[in-house]
Design a protein around this motif. Structure first.
Motif, short mmCIF file in Angstrom:
data_model
loop_
_atom_site.label_atom_id
_atom_site.label_comp_id
_atom_site.label_asym_id
_atom_site.label_seq_id
_atom_site.Cartn_x
_atom_site.Cartn_y
_atom_site.Cartn_z
N LEU A 53 0.65 -1.28 -0.19
CA LEU A 53 0.05 -0.02 0.05
C LEU A 53 0.97 1.30 0.06
O LEU A 53 0.41 2.23 -0.24
N ASN A 54 2.17 1.19 0.55
CA ASN A 54 3.18 2.28 0.09
C ASN A 54 3.19 2.88 -1.16
O ASN A 54 3.15 4.15 -1.19
N MET A 55 2.76 1.83 -2.23
CA MET A 55 2.63 2.63 -3.59
C MET A 55 1.34 3.77 -3.55
O MET A 55 1.53 4.63 -4.45
N GLY A 93 -10.76 7.58 0.33
CA GLY A 93 -9.53 7.16 0.10
C GLY A 93 -8.49 8.11 0.46
O GLY A 93 -7.54 7.95 0.92
N LEU A 94 -8.66 9.18 -0.10
CA LEU A 94 -7.74 10.34 -0.08
C LEU A 94 -7.51 10.71 1.29
O LEU A 94 -6.28 10.88 1.62
N VAL A 95 -8.41 10.87 1.92
CA VAL A 95 -8.51 11.24 3.45
C VAL A 95 -7.67 10.46 4.18
O VAL A 95 -6.61 10.75 5.03
N VAL A 96 -8.16 8.92 4.11
CA VAL A 96 -7.22 7.88 4.87
C VAL A 96 -5.97 7.88 4.35
O VAL A 96 -4.99 7.64 5.13
N LYS A 97 -5.68 8.17 2.94
CA LYS A 97 -4.22 8.25 2.52
C LYS A 97 -3.33 9.12 3.33
O LYS A 97 -2.24 8.91 3.87
N LEU A 142 -4.08 10.54 6.22
CA LEU A 142 -3.78 9.97 7.72
C LEU A 142 -2.67 8.88 7.72
O LEU A 142 -1.91 8.79 8.80
N LEU A 143 -2.59 8.07 6.85
CA LEU A 143 -1.71 7.12 6.98
C LEU A 143 0.01 7.35 6.44
O LEU A 143 0.78 6.50 6.59
N ILE A 144 -0.13 8.50 5.97
CA ILE A 144 1.45 9.13 5.48
C ILE A 144 2.12 9.33 6.68
O ILE A 144 1.71 9.83 7.42
#
Lengths: 395, 266, 178
Positions: free
Chosen positions: A90-92, C23-27, C29-31
């Protein structure tokens, strides 16, 4: 030419950089472009029917969409098997590097998946609505979800569907081109590897993708229809073969253009690649890919195009030529992906690759990954009717 | 020696975070992980210890003088020991070039030079014109292809000019390995992440020379700060000597320079 | 529900939009925290790279506890040679100021092999100005010693000319102090 000069021209001492002895991209990376290629080619057949109105392709148009979807579902499998740390895949998506071609994968894949799923849903909607009425239990629930819980089959709704399909297929073509062309670009963008770094790479990959996809559809259509004991639409096969001929001539021409233009230019690049193609790849490239896999199909396709051949024989030849070309494309992927890595970046030597049987990138894993799409296809056949009911040969 | 320590309330992680978030302006202090031990070793690169490490204002250079390399392989051994590099993979290696009178070039590198070169090549039938050793390591390209192709930002160029690998984010796709024209990278067989020479970044930040430079008996490997005008590398780079880089045509602009490299060196 | 087909499609479209947005919001948060401080990578990785413990010390770190050897080594022709190349790394020997392991000392034929790693004339790439080389066994014959001799029987490994110079001084071939 005196010997001293010829030695200088080819400084090959078979020295391989110590880190180059190992081939890092092995069979799963051969398989990945092969699978996306099948998706692409199958999608092209559907697009020819739904967007370019080539009516003779009707018998295979819907099937090729499902075929493409089944293989697209498995496109990530070889990649996950290849990754050293698959749990971090998922890093991608989380932190795609703006400079890397590979970083686009997650998004391109997601979009192409979405588009293909919706094309299938809209194309099959009339059938799904009918099946919804006759089915029970969880299957009915599935059909309700897939038809957006609407049973509207009015003229107005069907016209709208048609427009949506045309739109989705329309944007589907560039997406399919990007999905596969980008795979070619990943190789073409590696300047460190002289066999890969050519702007022709995405083009070669695209055309050979179309070849493999169309071949797969022809073969699957003939085989499935024969097994089911049903008729084969000869005009459809003929259109497929004509399209195939066009794409194959383009693919083969570009593949050879790459080799011959460089062997004529005779640059340093040529001397390295010449040793590769005539050395470790002599069998798999010149004999299998070019002679067996390309020249013979070209002759067969030529015969099929020029002479009047009885329908049954024509269909048989179509199946044969498709089989050979499916292998040709696989060999081409092999020779590009594995072959390209056999040449050390020392430009002085070649390493070896011996496929393993049982590793996660072994032959067994390759077979399993190639079987899964057919299982998915079988599941699809229980949900979607592959072939149109009624008079199948009807245009 | 003055060590800059964070306040005791701050653990290392939060401290680092604070630094990175800009609370401590643009600088990166270092907290020593192994007691004061490494600090008892005299500083080898002046200007690192005891002051703020301004990550944006650093420049280091690595020069390999192949006219001084004797092919002892000390560097390879030191490198393997410093990082416990798994067998068959190399962060650095030493190649042996033998040039015949026919202009044929014979190159070999048994076991990456780890065992040194005890014997001359026996398989060369023609008269030998020249022979020399070439140590190889990461070229620390200013336009690094590995950084460009890494899909997840796990390989990056730090503001102080080092190409490093973030082992916590690397997915092990090996694209960087394909992209490196110098084949300086490998996939760690156990960790399954990409690894390569870092010019011993962890040593440099402690004011110590890279392990290979430190053990080189002849001074064939030279490293230093370009901010230090008394350093050997500064003087060489400032001087008229001919320095070359490997595979210039790749457009990678390496910051690893070679002194005395013949044209046969790839 | 009694929605028109068009209405349903609109809902599907909106749901896709919402999903993608989610999805973009979750993204986001996960960075990881330090991602993007200096560029599209985790800035903490630089710190982690800097904090990797060292395994090699320097000769100075060895000399601290071995003053006798240090004195010989520093004053001999081998002063540029790293202790750790022949004996192993500092980290395998000392931890937090305490000895944790014994490092090997080369013996017998190992020593000759080790010496010839650098001093073998047969390897032509070794220039006179960089290193003095010898051919074996010619060197032993020339010096009139047994062919089975190891290098360290004449040369002190830390200061190869130590005994040679001393011997020359004793025999008067060389003036003392030179």
């Amino acid at each position: 030419m005196d010997t001293a000069y010829s030695f200088a021209a080819m400084p090959i001492s078979n020295y391989v950089f110590p880190n180059d002895l190992h081939v890092h991209w092995s069979m799963m990376i051969v398989l990945y472009p092969y699978i996306t290629g099948l998706v692409d080619g199958a999608f092209i057949i559907a697009a020819l029917y739904y967007l370019f109105d080539i009516k003779t392709l009707r018998p295979v148009a819907r099937f090729s969409l499902l075929f493409a979807l089944a293989f697209l579902c498995c496109a990530t499998l070889p990649l996950l098997l290849h990754l050293g740390r698959p749990e971090r895949n998922l890093n991608m998506l989380l932190t795609p590097s703006p400079t890397s071609a590979m970083a686009g994968f997650g998004y391109i894949y997601a979009v192409s998946m979405g588009v293909l799923v919706f094309i299938v849903l809209f194309v099959y909607r009339p059938d799904l609505v009918e099946l919804r009425v006759t089915s029970k239990g969880w299957l009915q629930f599935l059909y309700r979800a897939m038809t957006f819980d609407s049973i509207d089959l009015s003229e107005d709704a069907l016209v709208l569907d048609k427009k949506i399909i045309r739109f989705l297929v329309g944007i589907g073509i560039p997406i399919a081109v990007v999905l596969h062309g980008y795979v070619g670009f990943i190789f073409g963008g590696v300047k460190a590897n002289p066999t890969w770094s050519t702007p022709l790479m995405p083009v070669i990959f695209l055309f050979s993708a179309c070849v493999s996809g169309i071949c797969a559809i022809i073969l699957a259509y003939i085989v499935i229809r024969k097994i089911k004991g049903r008729t084969i639409d000869h005009r459809c096969i003929k259109t497929c073969i004509k399209t195939l001929t066009l794409f194959f001539i383009l693919a083969f021409a570009f593949e050879m253009l790459e080799v011959f233009s460089h062997s004529y230019l005779r640059t340093g690049y040529h001397h390295m690649v010449e040793g590769l193609l005539n050395g470790p790849l002599a069998d798999s490239f010149w004999f299998w890919q070019v002679k067996i896999g390309s020249v013979i199909p070209l002759i067969i396709l030529g015969v099929m195009g020029i002479f009047n051949i009885k329908d049954r024989l024509y269909d048989f030849m179509a199946a044969v030529v498709s089989t050979i070309l499916l292998l040709q494309v696989f060999l081409m992927r092999w020779n590009v992906v594995i072959g390209g890595q056999l040449m050390s970046k020392s430009a002085r030597g070649y390493t070896e690759f011996h496929p393993e049987w049982f590793g996660k990138e072994g032959i067994l894993a390759v077979i399993i990954v190639m079987v899964i799409p057919f299982i998915i296809l079988f599941v699809f056949s229980r949900i979607f009717p592959f072939w149109t009911t009624g008079n199948e040969t009807d245009v | 020696m003055k060590i800059i320590n964070p306040s005791p309330k701050m653990n290392r992680r939060s401290f680092v975070k604070k630094v990175l978030n800009g609370t401590i302006a643009g600088s990166l202090y270092l907290v020593w992980p192994m007691g004061s031990e490494s600090l008892e070793i005299p500083e080898q690169i002046p200007g690192i210890r005891g002051r703020e490490y301004d990550i944006h204002n650093q420049e280091f250079a690595f020069i390999v003088d192949i006219t001084r390399c004797i092919g002892c392989g000390s560097c390879c051994v030191a490198d393997k020991r410093e990082y416990n590099v798994p067998d068959g993979n190399f962060r650095t290696w030493v190649e042996r070039y033998v040039k015949g009178f026919s202009d044929e070039v014979y190159v070999d590198c048994p076991n990456g030079g780890l065992d040194g070169y005890q014997h001359p090549r026996k398989d060369i039938t023609e008269k030998v014109r020249d022979t020399f050793f070439v140590p190889k390591l990461c070229n620390m390209c200013r336009e690094a292809p590995c950084v460009q192709v890494c899909p997840v930002g796990a390989t990056f160029k730090s503001p102080d000019g080092f190409v490093l690998v973030d082992e916590k984010r690397c997915v092990g796709c090996a694209y960087c390995i394909q992209a490196c024209p110098y084949s300086a990278r490998f996939l760690h067989p156990v960790k399954k992440v990409a690894q390569k020479c870092t010019w011993c970044y962890h040593r440099i930040r402690k004011g110590l020379l890279p392990a290979c430079v430190q053990v080189c008996p002849t001074g064939a490997r030279k490293f230093g700060s370009m901010k230090d005008e008394t350093s050997e590398v500064y003087k060489i780079l400032k001087g008229p000597g001919v320095l070359t880089v490997l595979k210039k045509e790749m457009g990678t602009f390496p910051s690893l320079y070679y002194e005395g490299a013949r044209r046969e060196v790839i | 529900m009694d929605l028109s087909y068009r209405m349903r499609l609109l809902i599907v479209l909106i749901s896709i939009g919402v999903l993608a947005g989610g999805g973009l919001v979750v993204k986001r948060l996960l960075i990881p925290d330090s991602f993007g401080v200096y560029g599209p990578y985790r800035a903490d990785a630089i710190v982690e790279a800097a904090l990797v413990p060292i395994r090699h010390g320097t000769n100075a770190s060895c000399f601290k506890c071995h003053p006798y050897e240090a004195n010989i080594h520093k004053n001999g022709r081998h002063h540029t040679i790293s202790c750790e190349f022949c004996h192993g790394t500092y980290a395998d020997h000392v931890k937090n100021g305490k000895k944790t392991g014994t490092l090997p000392v080369k013996k017998g034929k190992e020593i000759t092999t080790l010496c010839l790693r650098c001093h073998n004339t047969e390897i032509k790439a070794r220039k006179e100005k960089v290193i003095k080389t010898v051919a074996m066994p010619d060197h032993l014959k020339d010096q009139n010693v047994k062919i089975t001799h190891n290098c360290n029987q004449c040369h002190h490994v830390h200061a190869p000319l130590k005994y040679i110079i001393r011997a020359k001084q004793i025999t008067g071939l060389m003036e003392a102090g030179s």
